[in-house]
Design an enzyme around this catalytic site. Structure first.
Site, PDB file in Angstrom:
ATOM      1  N   HIS A  16       8.761  -2.428   7.056  1.00  0.00           N
ATOM      2  CA  HIS A  16       7.433  -2.718   7.568  1.00  0.00           C
ATOM      3  C   HIS A  16       7.050  -3.458   9.125  1.00  0.00           C
ATOM      4  O   HIS A  16       6.815  -4.448   9.407  1.00  0.00           O
ATOM      5  CB  HIS A  16       6.158  -2.673   7.240  1.00  0.00           C
ATOM      6  CG  HIS A  16       5.826  -3.709   6.382  1.00  0.00           C
ATOM      7  ND1 HIS A  16       4.440  -4.397   7.626  1.00  0.00           N
ATOM      8  CD2 HIS A  16       5.699  -5.626   5.837  1.00  0.00           C
ATOM      9  CE1 HIS A  16       4.019  -5.581   7.490  1.00  0.00           C
ATOM     10  NE2 HIS A  16       5.060  -6.372   6.158  1.00  0.00           N
ATOM     11  N   CYS A  17       6.052  -2.554   9.426  1.00  0.00           N
ATOM     12  CA  CYS A  17       4.916  -3.467  10.866  1.00  0.00           C
ATOM     13  C   CYS A  17       3.783  -3.178  10.719  1.00  0.00           C
ATOM     14  O   CYS A  17       2.876  -2.409   9.173  1.00  0.00           O
ATOM     15  CB  CYS A  17       5.773  -2.710  11.962  1.00  0.00           C
ATOM     16  SG  CYS A  17       6.438  -0.603  12.548  1.00  0.00           S
ATOM     17  N   MET A  18       2.907  -2.296  11.599  1.00  0.00           N
ATOM     18  CA  MET A  18       1.586  -2.279  11.455  1.00  0.00           C
ATOM     19  C   MET A  18       0.893  -0.606  11.711  1.00  0.00           C
ATOM     20  O   MET A  18       0.649  -0.336  10.431  1.00  0.00           O
ATOM     21  CB  MET A  18       1.007  -2.438  12.831  1.00  0.00           C
ATOM     22  CG  MET A  18      -0.585  -1.943  12.972  1.00  0.00           C
ATOM     23  SD  MET A  18      -1.871  -3.840  11.451  1.00  0.00           S
ATOM     24  CE  MET A  18      -3.499  -2.777  11.363  1.00  0.00           C
TER      25      MET A  18
END
Length: 284
Positions: A160-162
């Site tokens: 995941h990232c933002m």
């Protein structure tokens, strides 16, 4: 302070051990402060909403990130799932992976988001920004190997990232190029079918293009061409122009091109051709 900065800089030197070395850095390679918050359980949707509201200076971003498709957890294969921060919640994980899922690792491809490290689950941070100057490729080998390590254990890694759009998508595409023997185009299109909002920035795509050549040879390099919109020229993969250029209009702005009009971007991969196209922004 200078000593810590030098130590952090050393941690980012490419090569074996880089993923382990950067786990304790205070700043990114480009000087952004890395979040030190670690959360030892998977949060509910409401708890994540509270975290996002504190970390997003733009209320509109918070609203967007909490909505579909950004808050969805997308299964790429039997060992990898991709999402944004809002998708990393109890309800989502259970509904997507099932009650008997085996989650082995959470790969956080940000510098700003807290590290989620529930008991019994490994967690790693890839502390990068999502911009046109970041070198994410220094992590490709070790991070993709780590993803495959959990595959061999029949465990899922959530990447995941933002927003689940650029940084995390870049890592997953690198994995598909390396371990599924996909071309850059095939990996991109495969992931986009599963998660429609992915949009690795052109800098990251250029690094993926070089990774494709490193693994599969120069003869398999994806085609890049120069493309001009309203006087701003960038080098872009041809498959982007053919299928989803509208999602990349932000790359054709003075802010992204350094306020230089009619100048080619440095994101041109070595060996790419120089075919040119030109369109008006209004046509896309």
């Amino acid at each position: 302070m200078a000593e810590n900065r030098n130590s952090d800089f050393e941690a980012f030197k490419p090569g074996p051990g880089i993923l382990s070395r950067v786990q304790n850095v205070k700043t990114t390679l480009r000087g952004f402060v890395v979040s030190t918050l670690t959360i030892n359980h998977i949060l509910t949707f409401d708890e994540l909403d509270n975290i996002i509201s504190k970390r997003s200076s733009n209320p509109n971003h918070r609203s967007i990130f909490m909505q579909s498709p950004f808050n969805e957890l997308s299964l790429v294969n039997d060992c990898i799932a991709i999402t944004g921060l809002a998708g990393l919640n109890q309800e989502n994980i259970i509904s997507t992976l099932g009650q008997n899922y085996q989650l082995g690792c959470i790969m956080n491809v940000t510098y700003e988001v807290p590290l989620f490290k529930p008991n019994g689950i490994e967690a790693y941070r890839v502390p990068v920004t999502d911009d046109c100057k970041e070198d994410i490729s220094i992590f490709f080998d070790e991070v993709t190997a780590k993803l495959d390590e959990y595959r061999t254990k029949n465990q899922v890694t959530i990447v995941h990232c933002m927003a689940g759009v650029s940084r995390s998508a870049t890592i997953v595409i690198a994995y598909l190029i390396r371990y599924e023997n996909y071309s850059l185009e095939r990996a991109f299109q495969h992931l986009k079918q599963l998660r429609s909002v992915i949009r690795p920035n052109l800098n990251f795509l250029a690094q993926l293009s070089e990774y494709e050549v490193q693994l599969h040879g120069e003869e398999n390099r994806s085609e890049w061409i120069s493309h001009t919109i309203n006087g701003i020229t960038r080098y872009v993969p041809k498959f982007i122009i053919d299928t989803c250029l509208v999602q990349y209009l932000f790359e054709f702005t003075p802010e992204r091109s350094g306020s230089r009009r009619s100048s080619s971007s440095s994101t041109l991969p070595l060996g790419s051709n120089d075919q040119s196209t030109q369109t008006s922004k209004d046509n896309h």
